[in-house]
Design a protein around this motif. Structure first.
Motif, PDB file in Angstrom:
ATOM      1  N   ALA A  66       0.826  -1.212   0.000  1.00 13.06           N
ATOM      2  CA  ALA A  66       0.000   0.000   0.000  1.00 13.06           C
ATOM      3  C   ALA A  66       0.857   1.258   0.000  1.00 13.06           C
ATOM      4  O   ALA A  66       0.497   2.268  -0.612  1.00 13.06           O
ATOM      5  N   PHE A  67       2.014   1.210   0.664  1.00 13.66           N
ATOM      6  CA  PHE A  67       2.906   2.371   0.648  1.00 13.66           C
ATOM      7  C   PHE A  67       3.419   2.633  -0.771  1.00 13.66           C
ATOM      8  O   PHE A  67       3.538   3.786  -1.197  1.00 13.66           O
ATOM      9  N   VAL A  68       3.740   1.568  -1.498  1.00 15.55           N
ATOM     10  CA  VAL A  68       4.189   1.726  -2.887  1.00 15.55           C
ATOM     11  C   VAL A  68       3.072   2.343  -3.723  1.00 15.55           C
ATOM     12  O   VAL A  68       3.297   3.266  -4.518  1.00 15.55           O
ATOM     13  N   LEU A  69       1.855   1.858  -3.529  1.00 17.70           N
ATOM     14  CA  LEU A  69       0.706   2.386  -4.273  1.00 17.70           C
ATOM     15  C   LEU A  69       0.460   3.854  -3.938  1.00 17.70           C
ATOM     16  O   LEU A  69       0.132   4.655  -4.828  1.00 17.70           O
ATOM     17  N   ARG A  70       0.604   4.213  -2.670  1.00 16.26           N
ATOM     18  CA  ARG A  70       0.414   5.619  -2.287  1.00 16.26           C
ATOM     19  C   ARG A  70       1.450   6.519  -2.958  1.00 16.26           C
ATOM     20  O   ARG A  70       1.144   7.635  -3.387  1.00 16.26           O
ATOM     21  N   LYS A  71       2.682   6.051  -3.051  1.00 17.62           N
ATOM     22  CA  LYS A  71       3.735   6.823  -3.719  1.00 17.62           C
ATOM     23  C   LYS A  71       3.383   7.030  -5.197  1.00 17.62           C
ATOM     24  O   LYS A  71       3.483   8.155  -5.726  1.00 17.62           O
ATOM     25  N   LEU A  72       2.957   5.968  -5.868  1.00 17.46           N
ATOM     26  CA  LEU A  72       2.594   6.077  -7.284  1.00 17.46           C
ATOM     27  C   LEU A  72       1.451   7.068  -7.470  1.00 17.46           C
ATOM     28  O   LEU A  72       1.482   7.913  -8.377  1.00 17.46           O
ATOM     29  N   ALA A  73       0.428   6.958  -6.625  1.00 13.17           N
ATOM     30  CA  ALA A  73      -0.745   7.829  -6.740  1.00 13.17           C
ATOM     31  C   ALA A  73      -0.374   9.284  -6.476  1.00 13.17           C
ATOM     32  O   ALA A  73      -0.829  10.196  -7.184  1.00 13.17           O
ATOM     33  N   ALA A  74       0.448   9.524  -5.456  1.00 19.46           N
ATOM     34  CA  ALA A  74       0.833  10.894  -5.125  1.00 19.46           C
ATOM     35  C   ALA A  74       1.670  11.517  -6.233  1.00 19.46           C
ATOM     36  O   ALA A  74       1.477  12.684  -6.597  1.00 19.46           O
ATOM     37  N   ASP A  75       2.591  10.743  -6.793  1.00 19.36           N
ATOM     38  CA  ASP A  75       3.437  11.277  -7.870  1.00 19.36           C
ATOM     39  C   ASP A  75       2.625  11.551  -9.127  1.00 19.36           C
ATOM     40  O   ASP A  75       2.886  12.520  -9.846  1.00 19.36           O
ATOM     41  N   ALA A  76       1.648  10.681  -9.408  1.00 14.70           N
ATOM     42  CA  ALA A  76       0.796  10.907 -10.581  1.00 14.70           C
ATOM     43  C   ALA A  76      -0.022  12.186 -10.412  1.00 14.70           C
ATOM     44  O   ALA A  76      -0.199  12.956 -11.360  1.00 14.70           O
ATOM     45  N   LYS A  77      -0.498  12.422  -9.202  1.00 15.30           N
ATOM     46  CA  LYS A  77      -1.256  13.652  -8.953  1.00 15.30           C
ATOM     47  C   LYS A  77      -0.367  14.873  -9.125  1.00 15.30           C
ATOM     48  O   LYS A  77      -0.783  15.900  -9.692  1.00 15.30           O
ATOM     49  N   THR A  78       0.869  14.784  -8.644  1.00 18.21           N
ATOM     50  CA  THR A  78       1.805  15.890  -8.808  1.00 18.21           C
ATOM     51  C   THR A  78       2.066  16.172 -10.283  1.00 18.21           C
ATOM     52  O   THR A  78       2.153  17.327 -10.717  1.00 18.21           O
ATOM     53  N   ALA A  79       2.153  15.103 -11.078  1.00 20.09           N
ATOM     54  CA  ALA A  79       2.469  15.256 -12.500  1.00 20.09           C
ATOM     55  C   ALA A  79       1.294  15.795 -13.308  1.00 20.09           C
ATOM     56  O   ALA A  79       1.477  16.534 -14.273  1.00 20.09           O
ATOM     57  N   GLY A 120      -2.002  16.853 -11.762  1.00 21.33           N
ATOM     58  CA  GLY A 120      -2.976  17.670 -11.050  1.00 21.33           C
ATOM     59  C   GLY A 120      -4.283  16.955 -10.792  1.00 21.33           C
ATOM     60  O   GLY A 120      -5.221  17.538 -10.237  1.00 21.33           O
ATOM     61  N   VAL A 121      -4.360  15.676 -11.178  1.00 22.06           N
ATOM     62  CA  VAL A 121      -5.588  14.898 -11.036  1.00 22.06           C
ATOM     63  C   VAL A 121      -5.417  13.883  -9.907  1.00 22.06           C
ATOM     64  O   VAL A 121      -4.434  13.130  -9.876  1.00 22.06           O
ATOM     65  N   THR A 122      -6.366  13.841  -8.975  1.00 21.97           N
ATOM     66  CA  THR A 122      -6.325  12.879  -7.878  1.00 21.97           C
ATOM     67  C   THR A 122      -6.563  11.467  -8.403  1.00 21.97           C
ATOM     68  O   THR A 122      -7.469  11.231  -9.199  1.00 21.97           O
ATOM     69  N   VAL A 123      -5.735  10.539  -7.965  1.00 20.81           N
ATOM     70  CA  VAL A 123      -5.887   9.136  -8.356  1.00 20.81           C
ATOM     71  C   VAL A 123      -6.862   8.471  -7.399  1.00 20.81           C
ATOM     72  O   VAL A 123      -6.650   8.464  -6.189  1.00 20.81           O
ATOM     73  N   ASP A 124      -7.928   7.916  -7.950  1.00 20.94           N
ATOM     74  CA  ASP A 124      -8.947   7.271  -7.129  1.00 20.94           C
ATOM     75  C   ASP A 124      -9.256   5.876  -7.669  1.00 20.94           C
ATOM     76  O   ASP A 124      -8.899   4.880  -7.062  1.00 20.94           O
ATOM     77  N   ASP A 125      -9.897   5.815  -8.849  1.00 24.98           N
ATOM     78  CA  ASP A 125     -10.277   4.529  -9.445  1.00 24.98           C
ATOM     79  C   ASP A 125      -9.094   3.928 -10.194  1.00 24.98           C
ATOM     80  O   ASP A 125      -8.527   4.571 -11.087  1.00 24.98           O
ATOM     81  N   VAL A 126      -8.745   2.684  -9.850  1.00 20.40           N
ATOM     82  CA  VAL A 126      -7.561   2.069 -10.457  1.00 20.40           C
ATOM     83  C   VAL A 126      -7.826   0.607 -10.827  1.00 20.40           C
ATOM     84  O   VAL A 126      -8.690  -0.052 -10.249  1.00 20.40           O
ATOM     85  N   VAL A 127      -7.060   0.141 -11.784  1.00 18.08           N
ATOM     86  CA  VAL A 127      -6.933  -1.281 -12.086  1.00 18.08           C
ATOM     87  C   VAL A 127      -5.494  -1.658 -11.777  1.00 18.08           C
ATOM     88  O   VAL A 127      -4.556  -0.964 -12.194  1.00 18.08           O
ATOM     89  N   ILE A 128      -5.293  -2.715 -11.009  1.00 17.06           N
ATOM     90  CA  ILE A 128      -3.952  -3.155 -10.633  1.00 17.06           C
ATOM     91  C   ILE A 128      -3.678  -4.496 -11.303  1.00 17.06           C
ATOM     92  O   ILE A 128      -4.540  -5.381 -11.312  1.00 17.06           O
ATOM     93  N   THR A 129      -2.489  -4.643 -11.861  1.00 20.26           N
ATOM     94  CA  THR A 129      -2.149  -5.890 -12.533  1.00 20.26           C
ATOM     95  C   THR A 129      -1.424  -6.845 -11.586  1.00 20.26           C
ATOM     96  O   THR A 129      -0.753  -6.429 -10.641  1.00 20.26           O
TER      97      THR A 129
END
Length: 530
Positions: free
Chosen positions: A93-106, A108-117
């Motif tokens: 979950a910490f890895v996922l939070r990092k990915l989501a936070a960085d994507a939002k920074t890049a 400006g869109v909050t990451v909410d709905d996801v598909v995980i492989t």
């Protein structure tokens, strides 16, 4: 609405979404790279560092750094940091939070709905744990899909209108899968799959680590073993990974192994490296051969394209071995990013299809808004709306049964590996003894490479008791139904028809209950992730 695809890898992870011209785009992290090392550094109880800095910290603080946690998904193990035990779901979950936070920074869109492989060969336990990791990270996990399917989606979008049979060879950092997939009229069908979730590029690294350590021991026999020192071991692991990458482009390389103030200069060539790891590569070829044999048994007697996915598939020996074995030249299909891109496309398309077919006008308006924002033509909208994706079970599932005449315990499989999904299978069973008041339902999952009815060759993933009406003779009938959905998540129902007594098992796997997931989400939300 924004939806994202996440490739949650053993060694590296990345996140992507569909842009305004309907292309899947990987979002670079704050370190300005496409992929983020799946490494977590527990700097303090209140602050966790994920990514390259965490990987670098492993040399200095090896006891506070966790890597390769994906291999523990679905297992009831913990890592204790600063006095608190963390499950694999929480660390992921910490890895996922990092990915989501960085994507939002890049973006400006909050990451909410996801598909995980996940690897195709992941079973129900690992898939359930991955979904829970997403929820602990505060994400709404739309679906869990197999990595080869994601890669096939990317391939299909890049090669529109081509019907083809594809063999996907996916050698990631910690897992290996090989899958036969049929593309027809835009639809995707998994024919069969096989793999090993404990075989990947990290194992090639391990061989190099041992080789470098052995060369040091030979040169400095009077010095303690470098692998007994955690800091030296972590440095060797960094060196081994870089050496593996270097030998993919160069034929020889020299590096220095330093330990206890001593230095060993080690020169290694590509041929020597390939000899050290030949059995690992041979194992992938063996699994590939087995997958093709399974495909033939299902009426698919060949393939049109061989697609390589996963960073470790870039090793020259992989292409050489596959060309020799299969007589075709493999295609490197954007090996590091194809899975995340395919997950993003699937997330977008699946959300669009669900909104469009919901019957709710608001949902349908949202679907049209998604399509307009992505710049989809009418033809593309129709293609996405009509696309179907069919997959198969990665393993066999059944229940523990007892033969009435010999009292031998065995596993009765209701769903077999490579059965088409979703699968709904009902079988009849019966009580063993007169006046039996309950039946223990133990759900079992294939543990080895081949399905077996031997109890020890399977893992128990759920259990419960079904009550039986009093006074019934031996042989009283019960029914057991297995429902395995397209994501590989299992639901089990056992019932007896006289009173309608039912046992519902949503297969509580991986050790974390729904209450524990909610508690963990609340607790970890207070931890800073950087």
């Amino acid at each position: 609405m924004a939806v994202h695809g996440i490739d949650l890898g053993t060694t590296y992870s990345c996140i992507a979404s569909v842009d305004d011209v309907s292309r899947p785009t990987v979002h670079r992290n704050q370190e300005d790279t496409d992929t983020t090392p799946s490494v977590v550094f527990f700097e303090t109880p209140e602050n966790v560092v994920v990514g390259q800095t965490a990987k670098d910290s492993a040399v200095i603080e090896p006891d506070l750094v966790v890597s390769r946690i994906k291999r523990d998904m679905g297992h009831e193990v913990t890592r204790t940091m600063h006095g608190r035990p963390y499950t694999p779901e929480e660390i992921s979950a910490f890895v996922l939070r990092k990915l989501a936070a960085d994507a939002k920074t890049a973006t400006g869109v909050t990451v909410d709905d996801v598909v995980i492989t996940v690897p195709a060969y992941f079973g129900a336990a690992e898939r359930d744990a991955t979904r829970k990791a997403g929820r602990i990270a505060g994400l709404n996990v739309i679906d869990i899909i197999s990595e080869p399917i994601a890669a096939a989606i990317t391939y299909g979008v890049l090669n529109p209108g081509q019907d083809a049979r594809i063999l996907v060879y996916d050698l990631g950092g910690g897992t290996f899968d090989t899958t036969v997939i049929a593309l027809s009229g835009g639809d995707i069908e998994v024919v069969c799959t096989d793999g090993d979730h404990e075989l990947g590029g990290a194992d090639w690294d391990d061989r190099l680590v041992e080789h470098l350590a052995e060369r040091f021991r030979q040169e400095h026999p009077d010095v303690p073993d470098p692998l007994d020192d955690k800091q030296t071991e972590q440095q060797l692991r960094r060196d081994a990974e870089e050496l593996k990458k270097t030998l993919s482009t160069r034929t020889r390389h020299v590096l220095r192994v330093m330990h206890e103030g001593r230095v060993a200069k080690v020169e290694i060539g590509r041929e020597e490296f390939e000899a050290l790891t030949r059995d690992l590569l041979d194992r992938t070829i063996e699994i590939t051969r087995k997958t093709l044999n399974t495909a033939r048994g299902k009426g698919v007697d060949g393939f049109d394209h061989l697609v390589l996915v996963g960073g470790s598939a870039k090793m020259p020996a992989v292409t050489e071995a596959l060309t020799k074995e299969l007589g075709v030249t493999p295609r490197l299909q954007d090996p590091d990013l194809a899975v995340a891109k395919g997950a993003a496309l699937y997330a977008f398309e699946e959300t669009y299809r669900r909104l469009l077919s919901s019957g709710d006008r608001t949902d349908q308006s949202r679907a049209e808004e998604m399509a307009a924002r992505a710049g989809l033509s009418d033809g593309q909208r129709q293609e996405i709306a009509g696309r179907t994706i069919r997959t198969v079970a990665s393993r066999a599932f059944g229940i523990k049964a007892t033969a009435s005449n010999t009292r031998r315990e065995y596993v009765a499989h209701l769903v077999n590996a490579n059965d088409a999904l979703p699968a709904d299978v009902t079988e009849g069973f019966a009580t063993l003894d007169d006046f039996q008041t309950r039946v223990a339902i133990e759900v079992m999952e294939q543990a080895g490479a081949v399905a077996s009815d031997v109890i020890e060759d399977n893992n128990k993933i759920a259990e419960g008791d079904l009550r039986i009406p009093p006074g019934k003779p031996a042989g009283y009938p019960i029914e057991v139904t297995f429902s395995l959905d397209a994501s590989g998540l299992l639901h089990v129902t056992a019932k007896e028809n006289e009173t309608g007594e039912r046992l519902e098992l949503s297969v509580q796997i991986g050790g974390m209950s729904e209450e524990e997931v909610a508690e963990s989400r609340a607790a970890l939300s207070r931890v800073q992730v950087s």
